[in-house]
Design a protein around this motif. Structure first.
Motif, PDB file in Angstrom:
ATOM      1  N   PHE A 273      49.031  53.167  25.882  1.00 54.22           N
ATOM      2  CA  PHE A 273      50.179  52.687  25.120  1.00 54.22           C
ATOM      3  C   PHE A 273      49.904  52.812  23.628  1.00 54.22           C
ATOM      4  N   LEU A 274      50.903  53.235  22.871  1.00 51.31           N
ATOM      5  CA  LEU A 274      50.853  53.208  21.413  1.00 51.31           C
ATOM      6  C   LEU A 274      51.686  51.993  20.995  1.00 51.31           C
ATOM      7  N   SER A 275      51.009  51.016  20.411  1.00 50.87           N
ATOM      8  CA  SER A 275      51.637  49.718  20.222  1.00 50.87           C
ATOM      9  C   SER A 275      51.313  49.161  18.834  1.00 50.87           C
ATOM     10  N   GLY A 276      51.487  47.870  18.701  1.00 53.20           N
ATOM     11  CA  GLY A 276      51.161  47.176  17.465  1.00 53.20           C
ATOM     12  C   GLY A 276      51.292  45.683  17.663  1.00 53.20           C
ATOM     13  N   PRO A 277      50.802  44.885  16.706  1.00 52.86           N
ATOM     14  CA  PRO A 277      50.913  43.432  16.827  1.00 52.86           C
ATOM     15  C   PRO A 277      52.373  42.998  16.669  1.00 52.86           C
ATOM     16  N   ILE A 278      52.730  41.916  17.353  1.00 50.33           N
ATOM     17  CA  ILE A 278      54.097  41.425  17.282  1.00 50.33           C
ATOM     18  C   ILE A 278      54.108  39.909  17.369  1.00 50.33           C
ATOM     19  N   ASN A 279      55.057  39.299  16.688  1.00 47.92           N
ATOM     20  CA  ASN A 279      55.270  37.858  16.819  1.00 47.92           C
ATOM     21  C   ASN A 279      56.659  37.660  17.426  1.00 47.92           C
ATOM     22  N   PRO A 280      56.739  37.353  18.731  1.00 47.92           N
ATOM     23  CA  PRO A 280      58.035  37.225  19.396  1.00 47.92           C
ATOM     24  C   PRO A 280      58.935  36.168  18.766  1.00 47.92           C
ATOM     25  N   ASN A 281      58.337  35.210  18.066  1.00 45.80           N
ATOM     26  CA  ASN A 281      59.128  34.141  17.451  1.00 45.80           C
ATOM     27  C   ASN A 281      59.915  34.629  16.236  1.00 45.80           C
ATOM     28  N   LYS A 282      59.574  35.811  15.739  1.00 47.68           N
ATOM     29  CA  LYS A 282      60.228  36.325  14.529  1.00 47.68           C
ATOM     30  C   LYS A 282      61.124  37.517  14.806  1.00 47.68           C
ATOM     31  N   LEU A 283      61.400  37.775  16.075  1.00 51.81           N
ATOM     32  CA  LEU A 283      62.266  38.897  16.415  1.00 51.81           C
ATOM     33  C   LEU A 283      63.734  38.502  16.293  1.00 51.81           C
TER      34      LEU A 283
ATOM     35  N   ARG B 270      30.684  25.062  29.667  1.00 55.18           N
ATOM     36  CA  ARG B 270      31.380  25.038  30.947  1.00 55.18           C
ATOM     37  C   ARG B 270      31.596  23.591  31.370  1.00 55.18           C
ATOM     38  N   ARG B 271      32.809  23.288  31.819  1.00 54.17           N
ATOM     39  CA  ARG B 271      33.126  21.930  32.259  1.00 54.17           C
ATOM     40  C   ARG B 271      32.630  21.693  33.683  1.00 54.17           C
ATOM     41  N   ASP B 272      32.610  20.428  34.071  1.00 56.29           N
ATOM     42  CA  ASP B 272      32.159  20.070  35.425  1.00 56.29           C
ATOM     43  C   ASP B 272      33.060  20.661  36.503  1.00 56.29           C
ATOM     44  N   ASP B 273      34.345  20.893  36.151  1.00 54.95           N
ATOM     45  CA  ASP B 273      35.271  21.441  37.153  1.00 54.95           C
ATOM     46  C   ASP B 273      35.204  22.969  37.255  1.00 54.95           C
ATOM     47  N   GLY B 274      34.259  23.574  36.502  1.00 60.92           N
ATOM     48  CA  GLY B 274      34.074  25.016  36.595  1.00 60.92           C
ATOM     49  C   GLY B 274      34.777  25.813  35.513  1.00 60.92           C
ATOM     50  N   TYR B 275      35.758  25.211  34.831  1.00 64.28           N
ATOM     51  CA  TYR B 275      36.444  25.909  33.745  1.00 64.28           C
ATOM     52  C   TYR B 275      35.492  26.131  32.569  1.00 64.28           C
ATOM     53  N   HIS B 276      35.594  27.284  31.947  1.00 66.80           N
ATOM     54  CA  HIS B 276      34.769  27.591  30.783  1.00 66.80           C
ATOM     55  C   HIS B 276      35.456  27.107  29.506  1.00 66.80           C
ATOM     56  N   ILE B 277      34.658  26.630  28.569  1.00 65.04           N
ATOM     57  CA  ILE B 277      35.166  26.188  27.277  1.00 65.04           C
ATOM     58  C   ILE B 277      35.107  27.396  26.345  1.00 65.04           C
ATOM     59  N   VAL B 278      36.240  27.714  25.736  1.00 66.78           N
ATOM     60  CA  VAL B 278      36.350  28.961  24.978  1.00 66.78           C
ATOM     61  C   VAL B 278      36.852  28.713  23.554  1.00 66.78           C
ATOM     62  N   ARG B 279      36.606  29.689  22.713  1.00 65.53           N
ATOM     63  CA  ARG B 279      37.272  29.793  21.405  1.00 65.53           C
ATOM     64  C   ARG B 279      37.725  31.243  21.294  1.00 65.53           C
ATOM     65  N   MET B 280      39.025  31.444  21.133  1.00 67.13           N
ATOM     66  CA  MET B 280      39.581  32.792  21.156  1.00 67.13           C
ATOM     67  C   MET B 280      40.659  32.929  20.090  1.00 67.13           C
ATOM     68  N   ILE B 281      40.807  34.135  19.581  1.00 67.68           N
ATOM     69  CA  ILE B 281      41.980  34.474  18.784  1.00 67.68           C
ATOM     70  C   ILE B 281      42.863  35.350  19.663  1.00 67.68           C
ATOM     71  N   MET B 282      44.068  34.892  19.911  1.00 64.68           N
ATOM     72  CA  MET B 282      45.007  35.594  20.794  1.00 64.68           C
ATOM     73  C   MET B 282      46.097  36.256  19.961  1.00 64.68           C
ATOM     74  N   GLN B 283      46.530  37.437  20.402  1.00 62.71           N
ATOM     75  CA  GLN B 283      47.548  38.184  19.663  1.00 62.71           C
ATOM     76  C   GLN B 283      48.482  38.915  20.620  1.00 62.71           C
ATOM     77  N   ASN B 284      49.799  38.715  20.440  1.00 69.28           N
ATOM     78  CA  ASN B 284      50.770  39.501  21.205  1.00 69.28           C
ATOM     79  C   ASN B 284      50.821  40.934  20.691  1.00 69.28           C
ATOM     80  N   VAL B 285      51.028  41.867  21.622  1.00 71.48           N
ATOM     81  CA  VAL B 285      51.258  43.263  21.259  1.00 71.48           C
ATOM     82  C   VAL B 285      52.574  43.717  21.875  1.00 71.48           C
ATOM     83  N   ASP B 286      53.106  44.811  21.336  1.00 74.93           N
ATOM     84  CA  ASP B 286      54.434  45.275  21.725  1.00 74.93           C
ATOM     85  C   ASP B 286      54.397  46.101  23.016  1.00 74.93           C
ATOM     86  N   ILE B 287      53.869  45.478  24.041  1.00 72.14           N
ATOM     87  CA  ILE B 287      53.891  45.997  25.409  1.00 72.14           C
ATOM     88  C   ILE B 287      54.458  44.860  26.244  1.00 72.14           C
ATOM     89  N   TYR B 288      55.476  45.117  27.039  1.00 73.14           N
ATOM     90  CA  TYR B 288      56.180  43.974  27.617  1.00 73.14           C
ATOM     91  C   TYR B 288      56.770  44.266  29.001  1.00 73.14           C
TER      92      TYR B 288
END
Length: 290
Positions: free
Chosen positions: A280-290, A20-38
């Motif tokens: 929702f019935l969805s799936g992973p999506i990469n908006p950059n490849k649409l 956690r930083r001094d300004d209150g923000y938490h330090i994270v490590r995440m894997i983020m993924q878009n899904v086909d809900i928009y």
């Protein structure tokens, strides 16, 4: 001139908090993924200089507190834009769900207004502006599959997530992200997910190994208060999901299926569960490849 943008939701394939930083923000490590809900946003410039937002749901704030309006005001002030904009939001992504619904709308606003107002900004500059308004917005600008570090703004694009079906369910409860992090800070984290292992499995296209490694340090906090999370994960697993997890600070749960027919069965079982859910019935999506 009128521009329409599609704003995709995200899920976390892994979420770790390392400090956690001094300004209150938490330090994270995440894997983020878009899904086909928009959500869908429409932008049309006006000559009044006003930012006017409307939405398809009465519960969506349309005043200056909305992130979309904040983005427009920031760009007007930063680049001396005299024109205004009329924006209409069609909201489909569940609200307060841990799916970056507000952040992805903000990202869509950056992209659309950059074009509408001929600002000529690249994504790097848009991300620099975006992090001032929200740590998830830079990811939503870049999209796809990404490792997020720092407070979420240090992004590394990685290989696309292996193909699969994803069932997403948000129970009819609201979770305070602030409360979740406060509870997390009050105790020691016992199990840190293997973020590097998740990334490796994704890059090797190994869906089963990826699901075996997915973890979210916020889940024990939220699920200890809301039993719906465990119930949803159990229903999805029973229906054939190879993994079921909470995204963000919750309360949304997603199940990953390697078989579309089983995913449909899982979707239907949640719809018939008697629980108050958005499903929702969805799936992973990469908006950059649409």
């Amino acid at each position: 001139m009128k521009i329409e943008r599609t704003a995709y939701a995200k899920i976390n394939l892994g979420l770790d908090v390392t400090g956690r930083r001094d300004d209150g923000y938490h330090i994270v490590r995440m894997i983020m993924q878009n899904v086909d809900i928009y959500d869908t946003l429409t932008f049309e410039d006006n000559d009044t200089g006003e930012v006017v937002l409307t939405a398809n749901q009465d519960t969506i704030p349309t005043d200056g507190s909305n992130l979309i309006c904040k983005v427009a005001k920031q760009l007007q002030e930063e680049y001396g834009v005299k024109k205004g904009v009329n924006i209409h939001l069609v909201k489909r992504i569940p609200v307060a769900a841990g799916m970056a619904g507000g952040s992805t709308d903000g990202a869509a606003a950056y992209m659309a207004l950059n074009e509408l107002w001929n600002l000529g900004l690249d994504k790097k500059r848009l991300c620099e502006l975006a992090v001032k308004l929200g740590a998830d917005i830079p990811y939503c600008i870049l999209g796809g599959t990404a490792l997020a570090e720092g407070i979420g703004e240090e992004l590394t694009i990685i290989s696309d997530m292996p193909k699969c079906s994803i069932v997403v369910a948000k129970p009819n409860i609201d979770v305070s992200t602030g409360w979740v992090y406060k509870e997390l800070d009050s105790k020691e984290i016992e199990n840190h997910p293997d973020i590097d292992g998740i990334r490796k499995a994704i890059e090797e296209g190994n869906l089963e190994e990826m699901c075996g490694l997915i973890g979210n340090v916020l889940e024990p906090v939220t699920s200890s208060k809301y039993e719906e999370i465990g119930k949803l994960e159990a229903l999805l697993t029973k229906a054939g999901a190879i993994g079921a997890f909470m995204t963000g600070s919750g309360p949304t749960v997603f199940g990953i299926f390697d078989d579309e027919a089983l995913a449909k069965k899982g979707y239907e079982s949640l719809c018939d569960s008697g629980m108050k859910l958005q499903v929702f019935l969805s799936g992973p999506i990469n908006p950059n490849k649409l």
